[in-house]
Design an enzyme around this catalytic site. Structure first.
Site, PDB file in Angstrom:
ATOM      1  N   THR A  36       0.876  -1.164  -0.015  1.00  0.00           N
ATOM      2  CA  THR A  36      -0.008   0.046  -0.114  1.00  0.00           C
ATOM      3  C   THR A  36       0.928   1.192  -0.043  1.00  0.00           C
ATOM      4  O   THR A  36       0.546   2.171  -0.576  1.00  0.00           O
ATOM      5  CB  THR A  36      -0.845  -0.057   1.173  1.00  0.00           C
ATOM      6  N   GLU A 221      -5.150  -4.355  -3.125  1.00  0.00           N
ATOM      7  CA  GLU A 221      -5.720  -5.571  -2.682  1.00  0.00           C
ATOM      8  C   GLU A 221      -6.485  -6.336  -3.844  1.00  0.00           C
ATOM      9  O   GLU A 221      -7.532  -6.757  -4.082  1.00  0.00           O
ATOM     10  CB  GLU A 221      -7.043  -5.444  -1.836  1.00  0.00           C
ATOM     11  N   GLN A 251      -3.767 -13.433   0.752  1.00  0.00           N
ATOM     12  CA  GLN A 251      -4.655 -12.648   1.440  1.00  0.00           C
ATOM     13  C   GLN A 251      -5.827 -12.753   0.705  1.00  0.00           C
ATOM     14  O   GLN A 251      -6.997 -11.629   0.924  1.00  0.00           O
ATOM     15  CB  GLN A 251      -4.057 -11.398   1.608  1.00  0.00           C
ATOM     16  N   ARG A 613      -1.895  -8.909  11.163  1.00  0.00           N
ATOM     17  CA  ARG A 613      -2.338  -7.348  11.509  1.00  0.00           C
ATOM     18  C   ARG A 613      -1.508  -7.039  12.522  1.00  0.00           C
ATOM     19  O   ARG A 613      -1.321  -5.635  12.909  1.00  0.00           O
ATOM     20  CB  ARG A 613      -3.831  -7.374  11.799  1.00  0.00           C
TER      21      ARG A 613
HETATM   22  P1  ATP Z   1      -1.004  -5.718   3.747  1.00  0.00           P
HETATM   23  O1  ATP Z   1      -0.650  -7.073   2.930  1.00  0.00           O
HETATM   24  O2  ATP Z   1      -1.213  -6.238   4.959  1.00  0.00           O
HETATM   25  O3  ATP Z   1      -1.995  -4.891   3.097  1.00  0.00           O
HETATM   26  P2  ATP Z   1       1.024  -3.983   2.773  1.00  0.00           P
HETATM   27  O4  ATP Z   1       1.981  -4.863   2.078  1.00  0.00           O
HETATM   28  O5  ATP Z   1       0.177  -3.039   1.984  1.00  0.00           O
HETATM   29  O6  ATP Z   1       0.416  -4.842   3.924  1.00  0.00           O
HETATM   30  P3  ATP Z   1       1.845  -1.743   4.223  1.00  0.00           P
HETATM   31  O7  ATP Z   1       0.667  -1.255   4.987  1.00  0.00           O
HETATM   32  O8  ATP Z   1       2.212  -0.786   3.069  1.00  0.00           O
HETATM   33  O9  ATP Z   1       2.139  -2.936   3.912  1.00  0.00           O
HETATM   34  O10 ATP Z   1       3.413  -1.510   4.993  1.00  0.00           O
HETATM   35  C1  ATP Z   1       3.079  -2.232   6.393  1.00  0.00           C
HETATM   36  C2  ATP Z   1       3.738  -1.415   7.289  1.00  0.00           C
HETATM   37  O11 ATP Z   1       5.180  -1.149   7.165  1.00  0.00           O
HETATM   38  C3  ATP Z   1       3.429   0.122   7.265  1.00  0.00           C
HETATM   39  O12 ATP Z   1       3.203   0.499   8.851  1.00  0.00           O
HETATM   40  C4  ATP Z   1       4.506   0.878   6.648  1.00  0.00           C
HETATM   41  O13 ATP Z   1       4.373   2.286   6.882  1.00  0.00           O
HETATM   42  C5  ATP Z   1       5.718   0.015   7.040  1.00  0.00           C
HETATM   43  N1  ATP Z   1       6.671   0.316   5.743  1.00  0.00           N
HETATM   44  C6  ATP Z   1       6.268  -0.140   4.538  1.00  0.00           C
HETATM   45  N2  ATP Z   1       7.599   0.145   3.766  1.00  0.00           N
HETATM   46  C7  ATP Z   1       8.681   0.422   4.906  1.00  0.00           C
HETATM   47  C8  ATP Z   1       9.935   0.924   4.682  1.00  0.00           C
HETATM   48  N3  ATP Z   1      10.518   0.803   3.396  1.00  0.00           N
HETATM   49  N4  ATP Z   1      10.637   1.394   5.746  1.00  0.00           N
HETATM   50  C9  ATP Z   1       9.863   1.437   6.958  1.00  0.00           C
HETATM   51  N5  ATP Z   1       8.604   1.110   6.992  1.00  0.00           N
HETATM   52  C10 ATP Z   1       8.030   0.574   5.975  1.00  0.00           C
HETATM   53 MG    MG Z   2      -2.004  -2.911   2.154  1.00  0.00          MG
END
Ligand code: ATP
Ligand code: MG
Length: 728
Positions: A36, A221, A251, A613
């Site tokens: 995301t 998603e 997921q 989560r």
């Molecule tokens: P999901 O599959 O649950 O939707 P996602 O892949 O979309 O997860 P995000 O929600 O974008 O993951 O990121 C997860 C967490 O990690 C968030 O708190 C985000 O701010 C942090 N994050 C992502 N990339 C980095 C990075 N390069 N450095 C530090 N924190 C990060």
């Molecule tokens: Mg996400």
């Protein structure tokens, strides 16, 4: 241009995705790997570095809440307001298109949106009108059939039953339902998507317009898109436009609602040259949580397969608690949150997740008992409450007299002497003459086709609505609503209702007036800021808002409350502390899924979603005795708990079964030790409550509590240090 603000907080593969050339991109990666985040940064990159206008971007997310968060993050990074930007849910965006082009879509300007409750009412009416046997063709199943077909992009006319009589009947119901909706200017949720797709197929000019406009289409998603959503995206991105999709096959949790995880593989086929980027570093969870989640999901067959790792600490082990029953479970979870707050943390950072909405009641009771503020996310919306729907139905009829569903709801609410017989006459005439209920009502009044008393009641109702239509013309929305709830008699009616219920209904109606005022004065950008929608009247806009708004954005971010939600609604979110309750066979995984491997795999993915989560702490609980849906059961611990690696899960408390010794542990995990002066199952005496049996035990030392079933006064929880119990 300085790009530090876009790229500094990203790792290499994330940067690669954000800065990819103007190409079709799929980011395929596990939970918490920053998908995301990448999507948001890609939008900012496209605007600042690829020279795109913010208005040429269309981004689809799964919930209104996610869309609002996404907009806020884009604004912070871009440092300009992006009010009219198209960031929303599939339904929200498709709805915008239908509003802007209602006549091309074959809809009246003020078409109304049906929620699933209204939809079911209409189907029931059709079954009645056509004397279809509900025991053979139940309304709920018909509703499922219709929505399913719409999600597959099929109209009744496209369906062929062959010689199958059953199928013929479903199609007939679908056909009649379509006709009723068309006649009444009503669209259900699935219809919004289907029509938005059809309008592009039918009007190439319109499609060309949107294709010219949206050069960049981004989807979060992606694994949970269904057939019609994917077809819609395909149409929009046909030709030159690029798609940027992020998703995780592990997921995919909406297969039961028509989501097609195969869309991920279709993407490769349908978008030649698709650039696939994988992210493997997880930034969300501790090592223990991540390892446990990885171990669980590895049990699923047919995965695309990916490895997730974290540079963070292992953190605490995962804690598993077996409760005596669902009340004990709820009390335990509330205790966990209390401890968390005592340690100086915010309640907001905790979430309690459950498989089924019905589990929330007992949790709510326990939270209330401890005066712990909580909020149910994605539960019953304010706008779905019966009294609110009554008031809104008046507004709907005022807005569109074609809306039979709304008219049906209010014609005798509050009771005004229009009985079932009169209603049947209205329905029969409407059906026979192919006219709306409203027109049928006018016809009956003109021809005096019902007995005098009923006629008088109908005339009064007709007068009421006609007057309200005039009021609507020159009053502000909130004034109109105040007039509606007064003149309709709704307020008076609920005031007469005895007890708390009536009082709270009246308060809710007042709250609705508040919601309207807020809506009128809100200068936050909405879905309707698009110039094409400027000429919509405020009443239609408000009604659409009540139908599509999840109600989550109205929450004050400063309030500190625990959040409760189903595992499904937790998708995409993250919390420092997560408790998943009801880890039992038959509940999670659900009973039906245990017979079907594909369903079981979806349940396991749901468990994976729930576990991932958690950022810092993860609690899992099960009850040995549960009463749910009015049934009692003695379930065994969920297989998902047994699938977790034993060395990173601990039993937080010895088991509480009367019949078993304290040291027994069915989960086989390590136990946190405690020295207890009493045994479970032991008889004890209390000065005031008399004799009872110890049923469960919690905590250590001065915090130790016991649950005793007293013969005289029933179940009590007592702090051992003060209870002064003696052996009986
Ligand atoms: P999901 O599959 O649950 O939707 P996602 O892949 O979309 O997860 P995000 O929600 O974008 O993951 O990121 C997860 C967490 O990690 C968030 O708190 C985000 O701010 C942090 N994050 C992502 N990339 C980095 C990075 N390069 N450095 C530090 N924190 C990060
Ligand atoms: Mg996400």
């Amino acid at each position: 241009m300085d790009v530090t603000h876009i790229l500094e907080s990203l790792n290499d593969p994330q940067r690669q995705a954000v800065t990819a050339a103007d190409n079709n991109v799929l980011v395929l990666a596990g939970a918490g790997s920053g998908k995301t985040r990448v999507l948001v940064h890609r939008i900012v990159w496209a605007v600042q570095m690829m020279g795109m206008s913010p208005y040429s971007v269309l981004a689809v997310t799964f919930t209104n809440k996610a869309a609002a968060e996404m907009k806020a993050r884009i604004e912070t990074l871009l440092q300009i307001p992006v009010g009219g930007m198209w960031v929303g849910t599939f339904h929200g965006l498709a709805h915008r298109i239908l509003r802007a082009h209602h006549s091309e879509a074959g809809l009246p300007k003020n078409f109304q949106i049906l929620d699933s409750d209204d939809q079911l009412r209409i189907i029931k009416r059709i079954l009645r009108d056509y004397q279809i046997d509900e025991s053979k063709w139940p309304a709920k199943q018909a509703q499922w059939y219709i929505n399913n077909k719409k999600d597959e992009g099929m109209r009744a006319q496209n369906l062929d039953a062959g010689g199958d009589f059953n199928e013929q009947m479903w199609i007939k119901i679908y056909q009649n339902y379509e006709q009723v909706c068309n006649q009444s200017g009503l669209v259900d949720f699935a219809e919004i998507l289907l029509r938005a797709h059809e309008i592009w197929l039918k009007k190439p000019d319109l499609l060309a317009h949107y294709r010219r406009r949206f050069r960049h289409v981004l989807v979060d998603e992606f694994q949970d898109t269904n057939t019609i959503q994917y077809a819609w995206l395909r149409l929009l991105t046909g030709g030159q436009n690029k798609i940027f999709a992020v998703g995780d096959d592990d997921q995919s949790i909406y297969g039961w609602r028509g989501a097609k995880v195969e869309n991920i593989t279709n993407l490769e086929k349908d978008y030649p040259g698709l650039e696939i980027i994988r992210l493997e570093q997880n930034y969300r969870s501790t090592g223990n949580i991540l390892n446990a989640a990885n171990a669980l999901i590895e049990k699923n067959p047919n995965r695309m397969g990916k490895k997730l790792w974290t540079a963070g600490e292992d953190g605490e082990p995962i804690k598993f608690y077996t409760a005596y029953n669902e009340h004990d479970e709820a009390r335990f979870v509330v205790g966990v949150v209390q401890q968390w707050v005592q340690d100086g943390n915010r309640r907001q950072d905790c979430v309690i997740l459950y498989r089924s909405n019905a589990q929330s009641r007992v949790l709510e009771e326990a939270l209330m008992m401890e005066s712990m503020p909580y909020r149910i996310y994605g539960g019953m919306r304010f706008f779905d409450r019966a009294e609110i729907k009554d008031a809104l139905a008046y507004l709907r009829v005022i807005s569109s007299q074609l809306d039979d569903a709304a008219l049906d709801r209010i014609i005798n609410t509050p009771p005004r002497g229009i009985g079932e017989k009169t209603l049947q006459s209205i329905r029969a005439i409407a059906l026979k003459e192919n006219i709306s209920y409203w027109d049928a009502l006018v016809f009956i009044i003109e021809t005096e086709a019902v007995p005098a008393r009923a006629l008088k009641a109908l005339k009064k109702f007709h007068e009421l609505i006609s007057e309200l239509i005039v009021v609507a013309d020159d009053s502000a929305l909130d004034e109109l609503l105040v007039t509606v709830i007064q003149q309709s008699g709704l307020v008076e009616y609920f005031q007469k209702e005895k007890g708390e219920k009536g009082k709270s209904r009246v308060e809710n109606l007042q709250e609705l007036v508040g919601a309207v005022k807020e809506f009128e004065s809100d200068d936050e950008p909405t879905d309707f800021d698009d110039p094409a929608l400027q000429d919509l009247d405020p009443l239609s806009v408000f009604l659409a808002y009540t139908a599509l708004e999840s109600g989550d954005s109205q929450v004050d971010p400063d309030d500190d409350y625990v959040q409760l939600m189903t595992l499904h609604s937790a998708k995409g979110l993250e919390f420092p502390l997560v408790a998943i309750v009801g880890m039992e066979e038959g509940l999670f995984p659900s009973e039906r899924s245990t017979y079907e491997p594909s369903k079981l795999a979806e349940e396991r993915r749901l468990c994976y979603v729930g576990m991932t989560r958690a950022k810092k702490q993860l609690f899992l609980t099960a009850a040995e005795h549960r009463r749910l849906y009015g049934r009692e059961s003695y379930p065994t611990v969920s297989r998902f708990v047994h699938e977790l690696p034993g060395d990173i899960v601990v039993d937080v408390r010895p088991r509480a079964m009367v019949s078993r010794p304290l040291t027994a542990s069915s989960s086989g995990f390590k136990q946190s030790s405690s020295s207890q002066p009493f045994q479970i199952g032991q008889s004890v005496n209390h000065d005031k409550f008399g004799e009872g049996v110890i049923l469960s035990y919690e905590g250590d030392g001065s915090h130790a509590r016991v649950q005793v079933n007293f013969y005289q006064v029933g179940m009590k929880w007592l702090v051992l240090a003060y209870a002064n119990l003696s052996q009986a």
